[in-house]
Enzyme design. Structure first.
Site, PDB file in Angstrom:
ATOM      1  N   TYR A  52      47.366  47.682   4.502  1.00 33.16           N
ATOM      2  CA  TYR A  52      47.731  48.959   4.885  1.00 33.16           C
ATOM      3  C   TYR A  52      47.070  49.532   6.318  1.00 33.16           C
ATOM      4  CZ  TYR A  52      49.051  54.064   4.499  1.00 33.16           C
ATOM      5  OH  TYR A  52      49.360  55.314   4.889  1.00 33.16           O
ATOM      6  N   SER A  71      48.747  56.520  10.358  1.00 32.02           N
ATOM      7  CA  SER A  71      47.876  57.052   9.506  1.00 32.02           C
ATOM      8  C   SER A  71      46.188  57.251  10.145  1.00 32.02           C
ATOM      9  CB  SER A  71      48.002  56.235   8.310  1.00 32.02           C
ATOM     10  OG  SER A  71      46.654  56.504   7.181  1.00 32.02           O
ATOM     11  N   LYS A  84      49.128  50.329  10.061  1.00 26.40           N
ATOM     12  CA  LYS A  84      48.743  51.628  10.768  1.00 26.40           C
ATOM     13  C   LYS A  84      47.863  51.524  12.016  1.00 26.40           C
ATOM     14  CE  LYS A  84      51.269  53.752   7.710  1.00 26.40           C
ATOM     15  NZ  LYS A  84      52.390  54.118   7.905  1.00 26.40           N
TER      16      LYS A  84
END
Length: 272
Positions: free
Chosen positions: A160, A147, A164
């Protein structure tokens, strides 16, 4: 040397994790359109079956929890049995969303949940499948779905972001290790994609509403992202950043990292 212009997304024997919805489903459907056979893997077998039903006889639905390496080995065995040999393309896509709390306030349980799926999932996938692809001795590909959060440093999304960023580093390292083997590694780093990751993740309602608005305004359709990433793989590209804001952010972060990080913090405060 492998033949110039070998397109790894064409007529592929592909394994896709998280294929029950979103980008994973889009990858599976697009690969079938390109003449491939696809193992549609998901922790939700019914969702995997729904994607496979849309494809038809060229798809096999299988259940796999990517956090369990034994299940990943089982997935590899079942895929090889169905293909009649090793896959030629593996897409480590399964992922979840989380955010809305700063470091120190975010629950450690949420950290573990996100890292188990978003980081250990690709680790398990590469650990199990990379040796199979190397031993096969033919052109192949691995796509890891990361991401723009890998380098975006958005406050309130630490777990998160870290998951990533780890996937990005994993992909870069794997690409270096596989250089000259005929195996291409591509890491996908989109910003907003129109999927269910926000509504299905562990994200507070206020943050979910903001993310939903941004997704509607700037988000790319999942099928467009899948096509762009497969085309990047075919060109031998390591990085795929389909959204223009991801490419702009990547460039700014690389040249002025301190300014970028401070600006990201200020922009988040203003937005929220």
């Amino acid at each position: 040397m492998w033949p110039f212009g070998t397109k790894r997304s064409q007529d592929a024997d592909a394994v896709v994790t998280g294929a029950g919805s979103g980008i994973g489903a889009a990858f599976a459907i697009e690969l079938a359109r390109r003449g491939g056979r696809v193992v549609c893997s998901d922790i939700d077998l019914d969702a995997a079956k729904a994607t496979a039903d849309e494809i038809g006889a060229a798809a096999l639905p299988l259940r796999c929890d990517v956090t369990d390496v034994d299940e990943m080995y089982r997935l590899a065995d079942e895929a090889q049995s169905w293909f009649g040999g090793p896959p030629s393309l593996v897409i480590n896509n399964a992922g979840v969303g989380a955010g809305g709390a700063v470091i120190g306030d975010a629950e450690l349980g949420d950290w573990r949940w996100v890292l188990d799926i978003n980081l250990w999932g690709p680790i398990h996938g590469c650990h199990v499948f990379a040796p199979l692809l190397r031993e096969a001795g033919r052109p192949a590909g691995i796509i890891n779905v990361a991401s723009a959060a890998a380098f975006g440093a958005a406050p309130g999304m630490a777990a998160y972001n870290v998951s990533k960023a780890g996937t990005l580093s994993l992909s870069e390292t794997l690409a270096a290790e596989l250089a000259g083997t005929g195996i291409t590694v591509t890491v996908l780093c989109p910003t907003f994609v129109k999927t269910n990751i926000v509504s299905s993740g562990r994200i507070p309602a206020q943050t979910t509403q903001l993310a939903d608005r941004l997704m509607r305004i700037t988000g790319f359709p999942a099928d467009r992202v899948a096509r762009t990433c497969l085309d990047t793989l075919d060109r031998g590209g390591l990085y795929c950043m389909p959204n223009p804001e991801a490419r702009i952010g990547w460039g700014i972060k690389r040249f002025t990292p301190t300014v970028y990080t401070r600006a990201a913090g200020l922009a988040t405060r203003i937005t929220t």
